[in-house]
Design an enzyme around this catalytic site. Structure first.
Site, short mmCIF file in Angstrom:
data_model
loop_
_atom_site.label_atom_id
_atom_site.label_comp_id
_atom_site.label_asym_id
_atom_site.label_seq_id
_atom_site.Cartn_x
_atom_site.Cartn_y
_atom_site.Cartn_z
CD1 TRP A 37 12.12 38.08 0.13
CD2 TRP A 37 10.94 36.19 -0.14
NE1 TRP A 37 11.94 37.51 1.37
CE2 TRP A 37 11.22 36.35 1.23
CE3 TRP A 37 10.21 35.07 -0.54
CZ2 TRP A 37 10.80 35.43 2.20
CZ3 TRP A 37 9.78 34.16 0.41
CH2 TRP A 37 10.07 34.34 1.76
CE1 TYR A 73 8.59 39.36 -0.15
CE2 TYR A 73 8.72 40.13 -2.40
CZ TYR A 73 8.14 39.35 -1.43
OH TYR A 73 7.08 38.53 -1.77
N GLY A 219 6.46 31.06 -6.15
CA GLY A 219 7.14 29.81 -5.81
C GLY A 219 7.09 28.78 -6.93
CG LEU A 221 11.60 28.46 -10.54
CD1 LEU A 221 12.87 29.27 -10.74
CD2 LEU A 221 11.41 27.48 -11.69
CB CYS A 222 9.43 24.29 -5.29
SG CYS A 222 8.93 23.65 -3.68
NE ARG A 223 9.84 27.87 -0.57
CZ ARG A 223 8.60 27.88 -1.08
NH1 ARG A 223 8.17 28.94 -1.70
NH2 ARG A 223 7.82 26.84 -0.97
NE ARG A 242 16.97 28.54 -0.72
CZ ARG A 242 17.56 28.96 -1.84
NH1 ARG A 242 17.18 28.47 -2.99
NH2 ARG A 242 18.51 29.87 -1.81
P1 NAP Z 1 11.05 30.55 -6.58
O1 NAP Z 1 10.80 31.45 -7.71
O2 NAP Z 1 10.25 29.32 -6.47
O3 NAP Z 1 12.56 30.13 -6.57
C1 NAP Z 1 13.58 31.06 -6.56
C2 NAP Z 1 14.85 30.27 -6.46
O4 NAP Z 1 15.12 29.64 -7.69
C3 NAP Z 1 16.06 31.01 -6.07
O5 NAP Z 1 16.53 30.25 -5.00
C4 NAP Z 1 17.04 30.88 -7.23
O6 NAP Z 1 18.32 30.50 -6.84
C5 NAP Z 1 16.49 29.71 -7.97
N1 NAP Z 1 16.63 29.85 -9.41
C6 NAP Z 1 16.01 30.72 -10.24
N2 NAP Z 1 16.39 30.53 -11.51
C7 NAP Z 1 17.31 29.52 -11.49
C8 NAP Z 1 18.10 28.89 -12.46
N3 NAP Z 1 18.01 29.23 -13.76
N4 NAP Z 1 18.92 27.89 -12.07
C9 NAP Z 1 19.00 27.53 -10.77
N5 NAP Z 1 18.28 28.11 -9.79
C10 NAP Z 1 17.46 29.09 -10.14
O7 NAP Z 1 11.00 31.29 -5.18
P2 NAP Z 1 10.42 32.54 -4.49
O8 NAP Z 1 11.43 33.66 -4.56
O9 NAP Z 1 9.95 32.08 -3.17
O10 NAP Z 1 9.20 33.03 -5.30
C11 NAP Z 1 9.33 33.93 -6.38
C12 NAP Z 1 8.78 35.28 -6.06
O11 NAP Z 1 7.44 35.16 -5.59
C13 NAP Z 1 9.48 36.06 -4.93
O12 NAP Z 1 10.67 36.64 -5.37
C14 NAP Z 1 8.40 37.05 -4.60
O13 NAP Z 1 8.38 38.08 -5.58
C15 NAP Z 1 7.14 36.20 -4.70
N6 NAP Z 1 6.69 35.60 -3.42
C16 NAP Z 1 5.52 36.05 -2.89
C17 NAP Z 1 5.06 35.56 -1.69
C18 NAP Z 1 3.77 36.09 -1.11
O14 NAP Z 1 3.46 35.83 0.06
N7 NAP Z 1 2.99 36.78 -1.91
C19 NAP Z 1 5.78 34.56 -1.02
C20 NAP Z 1 6.95 34.08 -1.61
C21 NAP Z 1 7.39 34.60 -2.81
P3 NAP Z 1 19.35 31.25 -5.84
O15 NAP Z 1 18.84 31.06 -4.46
O16 NAP Z 1 20.60 30.55 -6.07
O17 NAP Z 1 19.37 32.69 -6.27
#
Ligand code: NAP
Length: 343
Positions: A37, A73, A219, A221-223, A242
């Site tokens: 995303w 996205y 989620g 990593l809770c964003r 956020r």
């Molecule tokens: P997430 O995976 O919970 O968190 C992503 C965040 O973690 C980003 O902000 C990134 O930082 C940070 N991060 C990742 N690795 C890190 C590390 N090693 N050290 C520090 N920070 C780190 O959030 P998400 O993007 O909401 O969810 C993941 C995926 O789920 C999305 O990309 C999408 O493919 C999918 N998704 C689906 C839906 C749905 O409705 N189906 C909804 C939400 C998400 P930065 O911001 O600094 O890059």
């Protein structure tokens, strides 16, 4: 159903990864999936194309074989970047999971699960992804303005034609999955799930286990909260979601940060690891098939391997629950992320 898994070492990079089957399909998925995303830029304050392509390639080197994206996205941008990254020989190493059923007009998102929309959108996604088949195709959000049977029939037809290899839904309730399954096979659910957001525990996760529906938990990593890198002074720029997420606002942010600090201390003392690996391990040990890991820079995937090949014991789970109950006194769910039901 419990997750049937194997652990493999990548012969080229030497990294370890766990893999699990998606029941009813030929697909074997890594237990971490790259989430793209943020790679689309929209709602994450922008992104860099070269870094994004490098991130997809880095994911494959870490043994990750699923890349999750969606048309919405970046309004096509994330899919285009995934397509570019996998062109030139890497497509065979990756399973592409994308989505359908959201449309956008002037940046405003609406739900559309009509047959017409699905049949048009799949063609657009195939072009952007530079491929002739989508491995996992997921209805992004249920569309309450039309019968679920219509959406399910269209998905089943794409599956029977061989255009998609697994049928999925995302953000569906048990009742909605029941309706869907009365018309079509359902192989995958993509729900939100992490240490702080456990809404699926009561009904949805048990339902998926009972009916052998694989789960792609988003989620994890809770964003970024559970990365352990956030501080009270961390600021988000541009359209970063956020800035509006209630967990990151002044009344609650300190509670979540306190929880993360204590979880990180616990992870170090008990397992010699960090909160980021503990958070992903917890999701997997709860029975999620693969945890989505949102990343847009290659270095963000460095900790992936340390989340593999071990398990939390029940005393650890109890301690984790105690820490969260004591620190996060008024938790919030993921509801604010849902697009409007009726535009
Ligand atoms: P997430 O995976 O919970 O968190 C992503 C965040 O973690 C980003 O902000 C990134 O930082 C940070 N991060 C990742 N690795 C890190 C590390 N090693 N050290 C520090 N920070 C780190 O959030 P998400 O993007 O909401 O969810 C993941 C995926 O789920 C999305 O990309 C999408 O493919 C999918 N998704 C689906 C839906 C749905 O409705 N189906 C909804 C939400 C998400 P930065 O911001 O600094 O890059």
């Amino acid at each position: 159903m419990s997750v049937q898994q194997t652990v493999d070492r990548n012969s080229q990079t030497g990294t370890f990864m766990e893999y699990a089957d998606i029941p009813g399909t030929e697909l074997k998925v890594s237990r971490v999936t790259l989430g793209t995303w943020a790679i689309g830029g929209w709602m994450w304050g922008g992104s860099d194309e070269a870094e994004s392509i490098a991130t997809v390639k880095a994911a494959l080197r870490h043994g990750i074989n699923v890349v999750d994206t969606a048309p919405v996205y970046g309004f096509g941008r994330s899919e285009e970047i995934v397509g570019k990254a996998l062109a030139g020989g890497l497509r065979k190493d990756a399973l592409i999971a994308t989505k359908v059923g959201l449309e956008w007009h002037d940046g405003k998102i609406t739900r559309n699960g009509s047959r017409e929309r699905i049949m048009r959108e799949v063609e657009d996604s195939l072009k952007r992804l530079k491929t002739d088949r989508i491995d996992i195709y997921q209805v992004h959000w249920p569309d309450p303005s039309r019968p679920i049977a219509e959406t399910a029939r269209a998905m089943r037809d794409l599956y029977e034609q061989g255009t998609i290899r697994a049928i999925g839904v995302s953000n569906f309730s048990v009742k909605q999955m029941d309706e869907f399954r009365s018309v079509s096979p359902l192989h995958v659910l993509q729900p939100p799930y992490n240490l702080f957001e456990r809404g699926i525990d009561k009904e949805i996760l048990p339902y998926c286990k009972k009916h052998s529906i694989a789960t792609l938990g988003y989620g994890a990593l809770c964003r970024g909260l559970l990365s352990g890198r956030m501080r009270a002074e961390t600021k988000f720029s541009g359209d970063d979601l956020r800035r509006h997420d209630p967990k990151f606002q002044t009344d609650r942010f300190p509670q979540y940060l306190a929880a993360v600090e204590q979880l990180d201390r616990f992870a170090r003392e008990r397992y010699g690891t960090h909160v980021i690996e503990l958070a992903v391990r917890w999701v997997l040990d709860q029975g999620i098939t693969t945890a989505l890991w949102g990343a847009r820079r290659p270095d963000e995937l460095t900790p992936v391997e340390a989340a593999m090949g071990w398990s939390l014991d029940s005393a650890a789970k109890t301690e984790i629950d105690r820490i969260i109950a004591e620190t996060v006194v008024n938790p919030v769910g993921p509801e604010f992320m849902a697009p409007p039901e009726y535009a």
